[in-house]
Design a protein around this motif. Structure first.
Motif, mmCIF file in Angstrom:
data_model
loop_
_atom_site.group_PDB
_atom_site.id
_atom_site.type_symbol
_atom_site.label_atom_id
_atom_site.label_comp_id
_atom_site.label_asym_id
_atom_site.label_seq_id
_atom_site.Cartn_x
_atom_site.Cartn_y
_atom_site.Cartn_z
ATOM 1 N N ASP A 118 0.823 -1.204 0.000
ATOM 2 C CA ASP A 118 0.000 0.000 0.000
ATOM 3 C C ASP A 118 0.861 1.260 0.000
ATOM 4 O O ASP A 118 0.540 2.248 -0.669
ATOM 5 C CB ASP A 118 -0.924 0.011 1.218
ATOM 6 N N THR A 145 0.664 3.959 -2.973
ATOM 7 C CA THR A 145 0.221 5.319 -2.699
ATOM 8 C C THR A 145 1.169 6.350 -3.296
ATOM 9 O O THR A 145 0.739 7.351 -3.882
ATOM 10 C CB THR A 145 0.107 5.552 -1.177
ATOM 11 N N ALA A 166 -4.047 -7.147 -2.569
ATOM 12 C CA ALA A 166 -3.262 -5.919 -2.719
ATOM 13 C C ALA A 166 -2.329 -6.005 -3.923
ATOM 14 O O ALA A 166 -2.164 -5.037 -4.664
ATOM 15 C CB ALA A 166 -2.467 -5.649 -1.442
ATOM 16 N N VAL A 212 -4.456 5.410 -2.735
ATOM 17 C CA VAL A 212 -5.210 4.213 -2.395
ATOM 18 C C VAL A 212 -5.829 4.360 -1.016
ATOM 19 O O VAL A 212 -5.467 5.234 -0.245
ATOM 20 C CB VAL A 212 -4.287 2.964 -2.420
ATOM 21 N N TYR A 235 -5.350 3.587 2.035
ATOM 22 C CA TYR A 235 -4.222 3.056 2.792
ATOM 23 C C TYR A 235 -4.693 2.438 4.098
ATOM 24 O O TYR A 235 -5.509 3.011 4.824
ATOM 25 C CB TYR A 235 -3.209 4.171 3.093
#
Length: 547
Positions: free
Chosen positions: A371, A375, A410, A543, A545
């Motif tokens: 993540d 991001t 993910a 995203v 997160y």
């Protein structure tokens, strides 16, 4: 005559030396002097104050000393500089303030390594850093400033529990969560981070705790003793070693200064926000460098371990490897580094810990790092030696497969470019996910000659597929097993896979760095700029997160 009249008119229009000027001192200087007097009081430590004395006795820096030690010299621009509760002396005297109890949150803009940030710090010397001593919403103002200016947010935490009664929702939590989708957020735990302070520490992209003075807990020892009858010290309840081994805090540091060093390093890899490229940094390490050790670092015996961090350090730019979460989820190694000066994320497995299999904590750690990279658009060096999900009763009780599914989700949702190097094993669902995840951008895959893949390790596969024959062999069971292994070894070489173009390239391990450096340069020049444009046009800030 006309000339005379013009002189008279000019005299009337000329400004009078006294016109529009108040009696007494010129302009607004008294008010400016009063402001500076108040700021001077607040910014000067009261060495006799019990709170200040307690900080020093505990080996802590004062809040303003902390900020000065972290940011570039002279760069701090404070907001709310006179917020506090003043005490007045003789009203007939000018500057008659004798004392000011400041708000226990100090915040403002500054620079770190010449890059702008927003920094906020708790002052534990005032009401133990409790949120009710913060004067209005100073801390939330700082968070909103960071979000609105799209600048990294740095929290220096020391206290910040509740201390007052309020109905939910907690004011400001929404802006902290929003920050995670767009700007880098880093926290240093420099004392007891309690309640709201503990939440702030975990609502971040990177956190580090000072091992000599930092703790983290939902409620302090007095509340715990009242609730559970456990009598504990702060370190026993939520010490630095405890929370860096369970993942609540990412990294451990020896002291405050080392915390600042680690946050600076973290920021050096991060863009200012998700709409910028991560910053390039010139390196003296040649991209053509080849390390001879890589040729023999993987043992021929598949069950023998090796040092994964030596491979990472050998491939990335010298001195650039920055590990995150090294004290927990040990089967997975994650961190940040540079290739040819370009920042990258790094994922790998550690075969010395549970064989490198994906277990619950490793999955949590890896998913969080995926993540982070997604991001902020960090391309990834993905070093694979994955035997699969952890197995056995302990793994089943820990719901490892469920946490593994979050990693796969993910991975397949990610849009960041990957440079995947299969070092050794890639078995089962976990192995397949680590090497074949589809992304919107290119996943370049290569393998070392030591690579080994399949549905499951060959030894276990033979045991399952030839169970009856092996059992019937009785005393010659082991001999038959070795014959079967030899038979399959002849056809399972990675070269056979490359012949069918099921792996694009099998490379000399020594060429890994040159290939990775060439790849990442192309990615930064050809892929990431367009990726940022696409995210902007879609209105995507980042995203969702998951800390």
């Amino acid at each position: 005559m006309a000339h005379r009249r013009l002189q008279v008119i000019s005299g009337h229009l000329a400004p009078s030396p006294t016109r529009g000027r108040a009696k007494g001192p010129a302009g607004w200087q008294p008010e400016v002097d009063d402001l500076e007097h108040r700021k001077q009081i607040i910014r000067t430590a009261d060495v006799k104050d019990p709170g200040y004395v307690r900080q020093k006795l505990q080996g802590k820096l004062w809040v303003r000393d902390r900020i000065d030690a972290f940011v570039d010299a002279g760069s701090f621009r404070e907001f709310g500089a006179i917020a506090g509760k003043p005490e007045y002396g003789d009203p007939k005297e000018s500057n008659n303030i004798t004392k000011i109890t400041p708000g226990n949150y100090v915040g403002g803009r500054a620079t770190v390594d010449n890059r702008p940030i927003v920094v906020g710090a708790d002052d534990f010397s005032v009401r133990g850093g409790h949120a009710d001593g913060a004067i209005g919403l100073k801390s939330i103002y700082g968070e909103r400033m960071a979000v609105n200016l799209r600048l990294p947010m740095i929290r220096l935490l020391d206290g910040s529990s509740g201390g007052r009664t309020y109905p939910p929702p907690l004011t400001g939590i929404e802006v902290m969560v929003k920050a995670l989708t767009d700007i880098p957020v880093a926290c240093a735990i420099l004392g007891p981070a309690v309640g709201l302070g503990a939440a702030k520490a975990t609502i971040s992209h990177f956190s580090v705790v000072a091992g000599d003075i930092g703790q983290l807990f939902a409620a302090g020892p007095p509340v715990v003793e009242y609730s559970t009858f456990e009598k504990l010290t702060k370190d026993e309840l939520g010490g630095a070693l405890s929370h860096t081994s369970n993942g609540s805090i990412d990294n451990w540091a020896a002291n405050e200064q080392e915390c600042f060093v680690q946050i600076r390093r973290f920021l050096s890899f991060m863009p200012t926000n998700s709409s910028h490229l991560p910053p390039y940094s010139k390196t003296s390490d040649p991209i053509t460098r080849q390390d001879e050790r890589l040729l023999s670092i993987i043992p021929r015996r598949r069950s023998s371990p090796y040092k994964i961090r030596e491979i990472i350090s050998s491939v990335v730019d010298e001195g650039s490897w920055f590990e995150i979460g090294g004290r927990w989820g040990g089967s997975v190694v994650v961190g940040l580094a540079r290739l040819g000066g370009y920042p990258v994320g790094v994922w790998a497995s550690d075969c010395e810990v549970k064989g490198g299999g994906l277990e619950r904590e490793g999955c949590m750690k890896l998913r969080r790092h995926i993540d982070l990279c997604e991001t902020f658009g960090l391309p990834v060096l993905n070093l694979v030696d994955q035997p699969g999900f952890s197995v056995g009763t302990e793994a089943e009780k820990a719901a490892s497969i469920r946490y593994g599914a979050t990693v796969m989700t993910a991975l397949y949702q990610a849009t960041i470019p990957l440079f995947t190097v299969i070092l050794r094993r890639a078995f089962g669902v976990a192995g397949a996910a680590m090497i074949s995840s589809t992304t919107e951008t290119f996943n370049q895959r290569v393998a070392w000659p030591s690579a080994d893949w399949g549905s499951l390790p060959i030894e276990g596969g033979i045991e399952a597929a030839y169970k009856r024959r092996l059992n019937e062999a009785s005393e010659k069971r082991e001999q038959l097993k070795q014959e079967l292994l030899a038979e399959f070894e002849a056809v399972r070489s990675p070269i056979k896979t490359a012949e069918a173009f099921e792996i694009p390239d099998i490379i000399d391990p020594r060429t890994t760095r040159p290939m990775a450096c060439e790849w990442v340069k192309l990615v930064y020049e050809q892929v990431l700029p367009d990726r940022i444009v696409r995210r902007r046009t879609r209105g995507v800030e980042g995203v969702a997160y998951r800390p």
